[in-house]
Design an enzyme around this catalytic site. Structure first.
Site, PDB file in Angstrom:
ATOM      1  N   ASP A 116      -8.513   8.980   8.817  1.00 55.28           N
ATOM      2  CA  ASP A 116      -8.494   8.731   7.331  1.00 55.28           C
ATOM      3  C   ASP A 116      -8.092  10.151   6.456  1.00 55.28           C
ATOM      4  OD1 ASP A 116      -8.502   7.637   4.797  1.00 55.28           O
ATOM      5  OD2 ASP A 116     -10.754   6.906   4.981  1.00 55.28           O
ATOM      6  N   HIS A 140     -12.116   0.308   6.370  1.00 57.58           N
ATOM      7  CA  HIS A 140     -13.480   0.362   6.180  1.00 57.58           C
ATOM      8  C   HIS A 140     -14.569  -0.759   6.278  1.00 57.58           C
ATOM      9  CE1 HIS A 140     -12.168   4.456   4.974  1.00 57.58           C
ATOM     10  NE2 HIS A 140     -11.295   4.036   4.035  1.00 57.58           N
TER      11      HIS A 140
HETATM   12 ZN   LIG Z   1      -7.494   5.321   3.438  1.00 57.20          ZN
END
Ligand SMILES: [Zn+2]
Length: 440
Positions: free
Chosen positions: A317, A266
């Site tokens: 994800d 991220h």
């Molecule tokens: Zn994750």
């Protein structure tokens, strides 16, 4: 040995025309551009790309797709729904679900997955008879689905972090924790590897692992790939700043957790000095654009991180969609929305992020069509309603997962004419999801 010829092939040097390539013992042999097809060469129409690396996956989050979109909320309210699914899984049901999810990935052209795994123990937090039963289920699932896997086994010790410090584990989180770094490392060390599976480490986040344990994790994780969720949410930054007096990135750097073996997942809310720390250490950054927008995380500074020296990779994800073209376009289009300029990343950079960037992050010598590399590649149709008319070097901007016609992993065909060798995958998913729905 198998021999192929295609009009358009993405090579490390760029998109090449009229390319012959060979595959022997699961790896690419000679690759020659600008040559005629020879008899015995299998011909591919469309564009041949290196196989995609899905560098960040939590397979069970697939059970939330299309079920969390009705109410207002945030990452944190979504997480409560995710925990409810986590509470219902056991090694058998996880095998069934993950096999279908990984098969969906291969249909989408993903040839290796980084499974960020923290659902280790039974519902009461006790170890299974085989302490790695859940991880073994994931590896078996990947093998049956025909995708390589790096199991990124996560260390998870605390229930979160606020201004007063780390919180105890809540009941669902008991499943995630080994109680100590040593117990985690001993369990992970017992997991075998195979030609299609690797074991790596993960630090769930600086919320879930207190500072006192970070150096030990760094020691025990090396030299395998190590992934960590980093600054996905401002709340993590605020808590770390309040309790530790630094940023999450600085906390990792302080304990030797940045470097070329590390992938920060991220990195949405990082500062300018964080970007320098990550880039100087050559830490890879994994963007998960479809998840980051679905969970209202924000838009991370992808171009700045790349310019600072961090290789970029991509992951689906929480699997709100499984489509690497969507991740590719998310990376680029989020950059455009931020910068108000077109083309932040070239097509070649985007393909690299989707393939070699992830392979490197996960510890595999692949993601590129070059002699000696793992023979993982895909064929993307250029004659579908979506792609017809697109220039071959720009087809990544128009294709979807439905345009992946052929998927080859280690020289073996897993997907042919858009069909998985296991058969129809939607019924497999339906069965696995229904089993979870039925479970109390
Ligand atoms: Zn994750």
């Amino acid at each position: 040995m198998s021999r192929y010829w295609a009009e358009h092939v993405q090579l490390p040097s760029g998109l090449a025309s009229r390319v012959r390539f060979e595959v022997t013992d699961g790896r690419f042999g000679a690759v020659d551009a600008g040559v005629d097809r020879e008899s015995g060469d299998e011909r591919f129409d469309g564009v041949v790309l290196p196989g995609f690396a899905n560098a960040h996956s939590h397979a069970f989050h697939r059970a939330l797709r299309g079920r969390t979109q009705a109410d207002r909320g945030s990452f944190w309210t979504w997480r409560q729904q995710m925990y409810a699914v986590a509470d219902r899984l056991n090694p058998d049901s996880y095998l069934e679900l993950a096999r279908a999810v990984f098969a969906e990935m291969t249909l989408a052209g993903m040839t290796v997955v980084g499974e960020f795994h923290y659902l280790h123990h039974d519902r009461s937090g006790r170890r299974y008879a085989d302490p790695n039963a859940m991880g073994a289920a994931l590896i078996q699932a990947a093998q049956e689905a025909g995708v390589r896997i790096t199991l990124l086994d996560a260390c998870y010790l605390s229930g979160g972090l606020d201004v007063n410090g780390h919180r105890p584990l809540d009941p669902v989180q008991q499943r995630f924790s080994d109680s100590s770094v040593t117990a985690w490392a001993e369990r992970v060390a017992a997991m075998p590897e195979s030609p299609t599976s690797r074991i790596g480490s993960a630090l769930h986040s600086v919320r879930a692992v207190p500072e006192a344990a970070l150096a030990e994790v760094a020691d025990l994780a090396a030299p395998r790939p190590m992934h960590v969720h980093l600054s996905e949410q401002p709340a993590e930054n605020h808590a770390v700043q309040a309790f530790y007096g630094c940023t999450p990135t600085q906390l990792l750097a302080r304990h030797g957790l940045l470097g070329p073996e590390t992938t920060a997942v991220h990195a949405t809310h990082v500062t300018g000095s964080d970007i320098t720390l990550l880039g100087d250490a050559r830490t890879t950054v994994c963007f998960c654009p479809t998840t980051e927008r679905d969970l209202a995380d924000g838009i991370g500074p992808a171009r700045a991180l790349a310019d600072g020296g961090s290789p970029i990779c991509l992951g689906s994800d929480q699997h709100t969609v499984i489509d690497m073209f969507e991740e590719i376009r998310g990376l680029e289009s989020h950059e455009r929305l931020q910068s108000q300029e077109r083309v932040g990343f070239t097509s070649a950079e985007l393909v690299t992020a989707a393939s070699a960037g992830g392979y490197n992050s996960l510890g595999w010598d692949g993601g590129r069509i070059a002699e000696g590399a793992l023979a993982d590649f895909i064929v993307v149709a250029t004659d579908s309603v979506r792609t017809v008319g697109s220039r071959p070097d720009q087809v990544i901007h128009s294709a979807t997962a439905a345009d992946v016609r052929r998927v080859v992993v280690g020289g073996e065909t897993v997907v042919s004419d858009g069909e998985h060798r296991l058969g129809p995958i939607a019924p497999m998913l339906a069965k696995a999801l229904a089993r979870l729905d039925d479970q109390p």
